[in-house]
Write a protein that holds these residues in place. Structure first.
Motif, PDB file in Angstrom:
ATOM      1  N   PHE A  15      10.176  33.454  -8.156  1.00 48.00           N
ATOM      2  CA  PHE A  15      10.985  34.090  -9.196  1.00 48.00           C
ATOM      3  C   PHE A  15      10.750  35.591  -9.235  1.00 48.00           C
ATOM      4  CE2 PHE A  15      11.468  35.746 -13.499  1.00 48.00           C
ATOM      5  CZ  PHE A  15      12.793  35.408 -13.740  1.00 48.00           C
ATOM      6  N   THR A  16       9.502  36.023  -9.080  1.00 48.18           N
ATOM      7  CA  THR A  16       9.174  37.447  -9.109  1.00 48.18           C
ATOM      8  C   THR A  16       9.938  38.200  -8.029  1.00 48.18           C
ATOM      9  OG1 THR A  16       6.967  36.986  -9.998  1.00 48.18           O
ATOM     10  CG2 THR A  16       7.296  39.125  -8.943  1.00 48.18           C
ATOM     11  N   ALA A  17      10.076  37.582  -6.868  1.00 53.65           N
ATOM     12  CA  ALA A  17      10.851  38.195  -5.792  1.00 53.65           C
ATOM     13  C   ALA A  17      12.349  38.184  -6.124  1.00 53.65           C
ATOM     14  CB  ALA A  17      10.586  37.462  -4.480  1.00 53.65           C
ATOM     15  N   PHE A  18      12.806  37.080  -6.685  1.00 59.32           N
ATOM     16  CA  PHE A  18      14.231  36.898  -6.988  1.00 59.32           C
ATOM     17  C   PHE A  18      14.712  37.847  -8.080  1.00 59.32           C
ATOM     18  CE2 PHE A  18      17.143  34.170  -9.754  1.00 59.32           C
ATOM     19  CZ  PHE A  18      18.300  34.536  -9.089  1.00 59.32           C
ATOM     20  N   VAL A  19      13.901  38.033  -9.135  1.00 60.69           N
ATOM     21  CA  VAL A  19      14.352  38.776 -10.297  1.00 60.69           C
ATOM     22  C   VAL A  19      14.566  40.259  -9.999  1.00 60.69           C
ATOM     23  CG1 VAL A  19      12.104  39.455 -11.245  1.00 60.69           C
ATOM     24  CG2 VAL A  19      13.989  38.928 -12.800  1.00 60.69           C
ATOM     25  N   THR A  20      13.970  40.769  -8.947  1.00 61.90           N
ATOM     26  CA  THR A  20      14.120  42.185  -8.603  1.00 61.90           C
ATOM     27  C   THR A  20      15.248  42.423  -7.601  1.00 61.90           C
ATOM     28  OG1 THR A  20      12.453  41.968  -6.858  1.00 61.90           O
ATOM     29  CG2 THR A  20      11.682  42.647  -9.041  1.00 61.90           C
ATOM     30  N   GLU A  21      15.936  41.350  -7.217  1.00 62.65           N
ATOM     31  CA  GLU A  21      17.017  41.476  -6.244  1.00 62.65           C
ATOM     32  C   GLU A  21      18.371  41.567  -6.932  1.00 62.65           C
ATOM     33  OE1 GLU A  21      16.609  37.954  -3.958  1.00 62.65           O
ATOM     34  OE2 GLU A  21      14.840  38.652  -2.839  1.00 62.65           O
ATOM     35  N   ARG A  22      19.360  42.032  -6.180  1.00 62.60           N
ATOM     36  CA  ARG A  22      20.720  42.064  -6.707  1.00 62.60           C
ATOM     37  C   ARG A  22      21.239  40.659  -6.964  1.00 62.60           C
ATOM     38  NH1 ARG A  22      24.293  46.689  -3.532  1.00 62.60           N
ATOM     39  NH2 ARG A  22      23.161  48.501  -4.353  1.00 62.60           N
ATOM     40  N   ALA A  23      20.690  39.693  -6.230  1.00 58.89           N
ATOM     41  CA  ALA A  23      21.132  38.308  -6.388  1.00 58.89           C
ATOM     42  C   ALA A  23      20.916  37.829  -7.814  1.00 58.89           C
ATOM     43  CB  ALA A  23      20.375  37.406  -5.410  1.00 58.89           C
ATOM     44  N   PHE A  24      19.811  38.264  -8.435  1.00 59.10           N
ATOM     45  CA  PHE A  24      19.566  37.881  -9.828  1.00 59.10           C
ATOM     46  C   PHE A  24      20.583  38.543 -10.743  1.00 59.10           C
ATOM     47  CE2 PHE A  24      17.601  38.624 -13.983  1.00 59.10           C
ATOM     48  CZ  PHE A  24      17.288  37.320 -14.348  1.00 59.10           C
ATOM     49  N   ALA A  25      20.816  39.825 -10.565  1.00 59.93           N
ATOM     50  CA  ALA A  25      21.790  40.537 -11.400  1.00 59.93           C
ATOM     51  C   ALA A  25      23.170  39.913 -11.291  1.00 59.93           C
ATOM     52  CB  ALA A  25      21.833  42.013 -10.998  1.00 59.93           C
ATOM     53  N   SER A  26      23.495  39.388 -10.123  1.00 65.96           N
ATOM     54  CA  SER A  26      24.824  38.808  -9.918  1.00 65.96           C
ATOM     55  C   SER A  26      25.013  37.493 -10.663  1.00 65.96           C
ATOM     56  CB  SER A  26      25.068  38.586  -8.421  1.00 65.96           C
ATOM     57  OG  SER A  26      24.237  37.559  -7.912  1.00 65.96           O
ATOM     58  N   THR A  27      23.917  36.896 -11.175  1.00 61.81           N
ATOM     59  CA  THR A  27      24.044  35.655 -11.935  1.00 61.81           C
ATOM     60  C   THR A  27      24.352  35.911 -13.400  1.00 61.81           C
ATOM     61  OG1 THR A  27      21.661  35.570 -12.428  1.00 61.81           O
ATOM     62  CG2 THR A  27      22.421  34.469 -10.415  1.00 61.81           C
ATOM     63  N   SER A  28      24.412  37.181 -13.814  1.00 60.08           N
ATOM     64  CA  SER A  28      24.685  37.501 -15.213  1.00 60.08           C
ATOM     65  C   SER A  28      26.111  37.119 -15.563  1.00 60.08           C
ATOM     66  CB  SER A  28      24.480  38.999 -15.451  1.00 60.08           C
ATOM     67  OG  SER A  28      24.909  39.343 -16.756  1.00 60.08           O
ATOM     68  N   ARG A  29      26.281  36.683 -16.802  1.00 66.66           N
ATOM     69  CA  ARG A  29      27.620  36.334 -17.275  1.00 66.66           C
ATOM     70  C   ARG A  29      28.408  37.560 -17.698  1.00 66.66           C
ATOM     71  NH1 ARG A  29      26.088  31.191 -21.151  1.00 66.66           N
ATOM     72  NH2 ARG A  29      25.858  29.628 -19.511  1.00 66.66           N
TER      73      ARG A  29
END
Length: 340
Positions: A15-29
């Motif tokens: 998760f720590t790796a994921f949350v700093t990626e654009r991929a996490f931001a792209s999951t925002s509603r």
């Protein structure tokens, strides 16, 4: 497709790796751009703090992250409720965060989405009681009920003054109420963060995130009114020296937990504040630092004519809109009032 084994072996690292990626931001509603930028470091720290709490619980359940079911998540949020950490907004944040993770992992049906519906249908979600703040009469009652700050009596040279913890508790609670600090910010407050001239003016604090909660931001606030008076009174004792020119209290914390300068316990501060609320006869849903912080913010907006941007700065908030909730903050209704 993301590697499920990585998330199962070490979900926090994944998760720590994921949350700093654009991929996490792209999951925002609330996407406002085709390719959203990665979230800020501070925002990531908040999410990591939340996720770590879930991972700790998950380990105790002996469950793999990819095998979590909706009922597991309902049990998790129910545990938060029992520990007093949950209202509807907090519950939704946790479930939404986990929903974004399972969406990223392409797990269907998404257990967090199902858990949100299950919790809502079965009234597992704690009701949002609104933002509570003390009114003027309650503030006076709280101050009157603070632990005694009677001056220390004669003591042997080099020894700490008697009943010093009561005077410390008096000062730290007054600082929370009249300065708007988080509990972690008060516990981790350093002498170097206090701009003090010992004049009858508000005391300015320069809060540094060091030794504070992960969600604390660098900011400046003021301790005004009675809070400034109480803090000055305590600082005189805190900075006292023995006959050899050495301070009686070691370390650099304004509110030390012992003479060696160790930090106070959050539980100790919460318990002391709860006892003050009880002595004052004030019935609130959260008898701790949050209600005191809410009161400071509400007073700044309603009584001192501050703007939401001012309050954002005093509280160290990331966004000005985060101060909106303090515009409607009010005392808890008594049951007799609710029946009318």
């Amino acid at each position: 497709m993301p590697d499920l084994k990585t998330w199962d072996d070490d979900p926090l690292a994944a998760f720590t790796a994921f949350v700093t990626e654009r991929a996490f931001a792209s999951t925002s509603r609330r996407l406002g751009e085709a390719e959203p930028e990665a979230i800020s470091t501070k925002s990531a720290e908040v999410y990591i703090f939340m996720f770590r709490k879930f991972v700790t619980w998950l380990a105790g359940q002996n469950r793999r992250f990819s095998q979590v079911e909706e009922r597991d998540l309902v049990r998790f949020i129910s545990q938060l409720r029992r520990r007093g950490e949950q209202n509807s907004a907090i519950t939704e944040r946790y479930l939404r965060l986990l929903e974004r993770c399972y969406s990223h992992l392409q797990i269907t049906p998404n257990p967090a989405t199902s858990a949100t519906k299950l919790a809502t249908d079965n009234h597992y979600l704690a009701q949002n009681v609104g933002t509570e703040a003390l009114d003027a009469a309650q503030v006076d009652a709280f101050v009157a009920a603070l632990p005694s700050r009677e001056p220390p009596g004669t003591n042997r040279a080099g020894r700490l003054p008697k009943a010093w913890k009561r005077r410390r508790d008096h000062a730290v609670q007054a600082t929370l109420l009249f300065g708007g600090l988080k509990v972690a910010e008060a516990i981790g407050l350093h002498l170097s963060e206090v701009e003090e001239s010992f004049s009858p003016l508000p005391i300015r604090l320069k809060i540094n995130p060091e030794d504070k909660h992960a969600t604390s931001y660098e900011h400046e606030t003021i301790v005004h009114g009675y809070g400034a008076d109480a803090l000055r009174y305590w600082l005189i004792e805190r900075l006292a020296e023995d006959g050899k020119g050495q301070r009686l209290f070691k370390g650099d914390l304004v509110f030390p937990g012992d003479k060696e300068g160790k930090p106070m316990s959050k539980v100790t501060l919460w318990r002391q504040a709860k006892e003050t609320f009880t002595r004052a006869g004030i019935d609130v849903n959260r008898s701790g630092g949050r209600t005191l912080r809410n009161t400071f913010a509400a007073q700044q907006l309603k009584e001192h004519g501050r703007t939401k941007n001012d309050v954002k700065g005093y509280l160290g908030l990331a966004l000005e809109r985060s101060a909106d909730i303090y515009e409607t903050a009010k005392p808890r209704k008594k049951k007799s009032d609710e029946a009318l």
